[in-house]
Design a protein around this motif. Structure first.
Motif, PDB file in Angstrom:
ATOM      1  N   VAL A 141      71.587  64.367  22.181  1.00  0.00           N
ATOM      2  CA  VAL A 141      70.871  65.611  22.432  1.00  0.00           C
ATOM      3  C   VAL A 141      69.773  65.729  21.385  1.00  0.00           C
ATOM      4  O   VAL A 141      70.046  65.646  20.182  1.00  0.00           O
ATOM      5  CB  VAL A 141      71.818  66.822  22.359  1.00  0.00           C
ATOM      6  CG1 VAL A 141      71.029  68.132  22.428  1.00  0.00           C
ATOM      7  CG2 VAL A 141      72.849  66.766  23.479  1.00  0.00           C
ATOM      8  N   GLU A 142      68.536  65.895  21.835  1.00  0.00           N
ATOM      9  CA  GLU A 142      67.418  66.025  20.911  1.00  0.00           C
ATOM     10  C   GLU A 142      67.112  67.508  20.713  1.00  0.00           C
ATOM     11  O   GLU A 142      66.780  68.213  21.674  1.00  0.00           O
ATOM     12  CB  GLU A 142      66.180  65.313  21.450  1.00  0.00           C
ATOM     13  CG  GLU A 142      65.002  65.339  20.482  1.00  0.00           C
ATOM     14  CD  GLU A 142      63.788  64.622  21.035  1.00  0.00           C
ATOM     15  OE1 GLU A 142      62.668  65.106  20.809  1.00  0.00           O
ATOM     16  OE2 GLU A 142      63.969  63.574  21.706  1.00  0.00           O
ATOM     17  N   SER A 149      63.703  74.926  23.541  1.00  0.00           N
ATOM     18  CA  SER A 149      64.196  73.899  24.467  1.00  0.00           C
ATOM     19  C   SER A 149      64.792  72.722  23.704  1.00  0.00           C
ATOM     20  O   SER A 149      64.419  72.447  22.560  1.00  0.00           O
ATOM     21  CB  SER A 149      63.080  73.414  25.389  1.00  0.00           C
ATOM     22  OG  SER A 149      62.067  72.765  24.650  1.00  0.00           O
ATOM     23  N   ILE A 150      65.703  72.045  24.347  1.00  0.00           N
ATOM     24  CA  ILE A 150      66.295  70.816  23.846  1.00  0.00           C
ATOM     25  C   ILE A 150      66.182  69.765  24.942  1.00  0.00           C
ATOM     26  O   ILE A 150      65.946  70.099  26.114  1.00  0.00           O
ATOM     27  CB  ILE A 150      67.775  70.995  23.437  1.00  0.00           C
ATOM     28  CG1 ILE A 150      68.610  71.396  24.663  1.00  0.00           C
ATOM     29  CG2 ILE A 150      67.906  72.017  22.317  1.00  0.00           C
ATOM     30  CD1 ILE A 150      70.111  71.421  24.397  1.00  0.00           C
ATOM     31  N   ARG A 151      66.356  68.503  24.584  1.00  0.00           N
ATOM     32  CA  ARG A 151      66.294  67.418  25.564  1.00  0.00           C
ATOM     33  C   ARG A 151      67.654  66.717  25.628  1.00  0.00           C
ATOM     34  O   ARG A 151      68.232  66.363  24.600  1.00  0.00           O
ATOM     35  CB  ARG A 151      65.212  66.417  25.194  1.00  0.00           C
ATOM     36  CG  ARG A 151      65.124  65.228  26.166  1.00  0.00           C
ATOM     37  CD  ARG A 151      64.052  64.232  25.757  1.00  0.00           C
ATOM     38  NE  ARG A 151      62.733  64.799  25.943  1.00  0.00           N
ATOM     39  CZ  ARG A 151      62.062  64.790  27.095  1.00  0.00           C
ATOM     40  NH1 ARG A 151      62.604  64.243  28.169  1.00  0.00           N
ATOM     41  NH2 ARG A 151      60.869  65.315  27.183  1.00  0.00           N
ATOM     42  N   SER A 211      69.073  63.447  27.640  1.00  0.00           N
ATOM     43  CA  SER A 211      68.645  62.326  28.478  1.00  0.00           C
ATOM     44  C   SER A 211      67.202  62.565  28.894  1.00  0.00           C
ATOM     45  O   SER A 211      66.330  62.739  28.050  1.00  0.00           O
ATOM     46  CB  SER A 211      69.591  62.174  29.676  1.00  0.00           C
ATOM     47  OG  SER A 211      69.283  60.999  30.399  1.00  0.00           O
ATOM     48  N   GLU A 212      66.930  62.635  30.174  1.00  0.00           N
ATOM     49  CA  GLU A 212      65.559  62.836  30.651  1.00  0.00           C
ATOM     50  C   GLU A 212      65.257  64.294  30.990  1.00  0.00           C
ATOM     51  O   GLU A 212      64.166  64.595  31.479  1.00  0.00           O
ATOM     52  CB  GLU A 212      65.301  61.962  31.886  1.00  0.00           C
ATOM     53  CG  GLU A 212      65.431  60.468  31.629  1.00  0.00           C
ATOM     54  CD  GLU A 212      64.484  60.001  30.538  1.00  0.00           C
ATOM     55  OE1 GLU A 212      63.325  60.441  30.514  1.00  0.00           O
ATOM     56  OE2 GLU A 212      64.923  59.185  29.697  1.00  0.00           O
ATOM     57  N   GLY A 213      66.213  65.184  30.747  1.00  0.00           N
ATOM     58  CA  GLY A 213      66.011  66.582  31.131  1.00  0.00           C
ATOM     59  C   GLY A 213      65.779  67.494  29.943  1.00  0.00           C
ATOM     60  O   GLY A 213      66.266  67.244  28.835  1.00  0.00           O
ATOM     61  N   ARG A 214      65.008  68.557  30.162  1.00  0.00           N
ATOM     62  CA  ARG A 214      64.779  69.576  29.146  1.00  0.00           C
ATOM     63  C   ARG A 214      65.493  70.859  29.564  1.00  0.00           C
ATOM     64  O   ARG A 214      65.505  71.228  30.739  1.00  0.00           O
ATOM     65  CB  ARG A 214      63.290  69.840  28.949  1.00  0.00           C
ATOM     66  CG  ARG A 214      62.516  68.622  28.444  1.00  0.00           C
ATOM     67  CD  ARG A 214      61.170  69.022  27.864  1.00  0.00           C
ATOM     68  NE  ARG A 214      61.347  69.716  26.600  1.00  0.00           N
ATOM     69  CZ  ARG A 214      61.459  69.088  25.415  1.00  0.00           C
ATOM     70  NH1 ARG A 214      61.430  67.770  25.332  1.00  0.00           N
ATOM     71  NH2 ARG A 214      61.612  69.788  24.313  1.00  0.00           N
ATOM     72  N   GLU A 259      66.490  75.026  28.414  1.00  0.00           N
ATOM     73  CA  GLU A 259      66.229  76.199  27.585  1.00  0.00           C
ATOM     74  C   GLU A 259      67.536  76.683  26.964  1.00  0.00           C
ATOM     75  O   GLU A 259      68.554  76.818  27.654  1.00  0.00           O
ATOM     76  CB  GLU A 259      65.621  77.320  28.424  1.00  0.00           C
ATOM     77  CG  GLU A 259      65.344  78.588  27.613  1.00  0.00           C
ATOM     78  CD  GLU A 259      64.891  79.753  28.480  1.00  0.00           C
ATOM     79  OE1 GLU A 259      64.788  80.877  27.953  1.00  0.00           O
ATOM     80  OE2 GLU A 259      64.666  79.536  29.695  1.00  0.00           O
TER      81      GLU A 259
END
Length: 312
Positions: free
Chosen positions: A100-101, A155-157, A159-162, A164
């Motif tokens: 998780v970014e 927001s966080i990322r 995998s390929e999704g962002r 809120e």
């Protein structure tokens, strides 16, 4: 006689003895700290299992833990399990170990996908915001938000999704595995997987026993494994402990050798400074055994005081 002389010398060299005790205590404290951190992290890894609200966990056959594991069972198994005698309710979650970014930093995390209105599996304590994420939303640990500077509305990322951030949960953070909650539909899209659960969280009727119910589920439902919360937790703790045993043993050994070296150095310095006194004692008839006893007493006093200080 030699014992009394040794303690007199220790009192006369209070400053050197104090310095030696402090140095050795610091090494002992590191040993205690590493062990305490690891035990705390091990317990925290299992906190989700303890607090998710399930009495029995149902997973893919041959899977026996959650930590570093994958499990996928067809959603139809919910109906079969709900028919088993003693089952009060069944909730499903999707589950993924992934990065998780958040705030420009990557964290390896448990990502839990929740159904709308799920009775179990979601956050049990909130610091702020909504505990139930909808599509495109996420709930992250309060501690993770503080460490990364991410707050509600950011927001966080995954995998390929962002996603809120709409909620900050309490008691869901560990250094190795913080727990992030998203909607099950979003996680299914990330996994390209529809019609499956990872784990089913079963609550038992008041008159039923969790261990008996786990056995009945395995007997009556094909292709699944069922464990009580305590059994699944024990498996996870054992696995995480095995993964960290070598590291903790290495760090403990290094700190132990450091403490030994510090004691040896302190004794060397103290013995060097009292060399003339030792010569006099030898001339007065004391044997090498008496001198070795003096050194042993000094080592015992310094090590004992250091251990007590580090423990305190």
């Amino acid at each position: 006689m030699i014992v009394r002389w040794t303690f007199q010398e220790l009192r006369r060299a209070r400053a050197r003895v104090t310095g030696s005790v402090v140095a050795v205590a610091a090494a002992f404290a590191l040993v205690i700290m590493f062990r305490a951190v690891w035990e705390g992290e091990t317990r925290q890894i299992g906190v989700y299992l303890e607090r998710a609200g399930a009495d029995v966990w149902v997973m893919q056959d041959a899977v026996s833990n959650m930590h570093m594991a994958s499990s996928f069972i067809r959603e139809g198994k919910r109906v079969e399990i709900a028919r088993v005698s003693g089952v009060a309710s069944v909730s499903g979650i999707l589950y993924l170990n992934t990065m998780v970014e958040a705030g420009g930093r990557g964290w390896f995390s448990y990502v839990v996908g929740l159904d709308e209105g799920a009775e179990a599996g979601g956050p049990w304590a909130m610091a702020a915001g909504d505990p139930e994420p909808s599509a495109g939303e996420a709930v992250i640990p309060e501690t993770l938000a503080r460490l990364t500077g991410v707050g509600l509305g950011d927001s966080i990322r995954i995998s390929e999704g962002r996603f809120e951030v709409v909620g900050l949960s309490r008691e869901t953070f560990s250094v190795t595995n913080p727990v992030t909650f998203v909607s099950a539909s979003d996680l299914a899209d990330l996994l390209s997987l529809r019609g499956y659960d990872s784990y089913l969280l079963v609550q038992v009727e008041s008159a039923a026993q969790a261990d008996d119910l786990a056995v009945r589920i395995e007997e009556e439902v094909d292709g699944v494994a069922a464990l009580t919360t305590s059994e699944l937790l024990a498996n996870d703790v054992q696995l995480s402990s095995q993964m960290g045993t070598e590291l903790i043993a290495l760090m403990t050994g290094i700190c132990g050798m450091l403490a030994t070296a510090l004691v040896a150095f302190a004794l060397f310095i103290h013995t060097s400074r009292t060399r003339r006194d030792l010569v006099v004692l030898k001339a007065l008839g004391f044997t090498n055994r008496h001198l070795y006893l003096s050194v042993l007493i000094q080592a015992t006093v310094i090590t004992g005081l250091a251990f007590v200080s580090a423990t305190a």
